[in-house]
Design a protein around this motif. Structure first.
Motif: not given
Length: 96
Positions: A55, A96, A58-59, A20, A53, A23, A28
């Motif tokens: 942010t 997200a 999408e990660q 994390v 998440n 990132s 995150m």
């Protein structure tokens, strides 16, 4: 055995936090990280965590590593018909 389990838990938590931390967004984070105690002579352990998440996009989690393990595989828990099972994943999208 307890010392080994503690080392493994710290190793998993280190991996989760490191993943994390890499990132670019500070939104995150990992929650609910834990490892089930394994029976004596177990050759594999399972660690669990929830990745949050916040942010806005999408990660993707593509891997993990730890000096406490030879290798780490990513799995997703899938519940079907009231039965939970682990399904191997090459990558895990984190919405997200």
């Amino acid at each position: 055995m307890n010392r080994l389990i503690r080392s493994i838990v710290w190793g998993l938590l280190f991996v989760a936090v490191s993943a994390v931390a890499e990132s670019t967004d500070s939104d995150m984070f990992v929650t609910e990280a834990w490892i089930r105690e394994a029976p004596p002579m177990a050759k594999a352990l399972a660690g669990y965590m929830r990745v949050v998440n916040n942010t806005g996009s999408e990660q993707v989690l593509v891997g993990a590593s730890s000096p406490a393990f030879d290798f780490i595989m990513l799995h997703r828990t899938v519940v079907s018909g009231g039965i939970a099972k682990m399904v191997h994943q090459r990558m895990i999208p984190i919405a997200a």
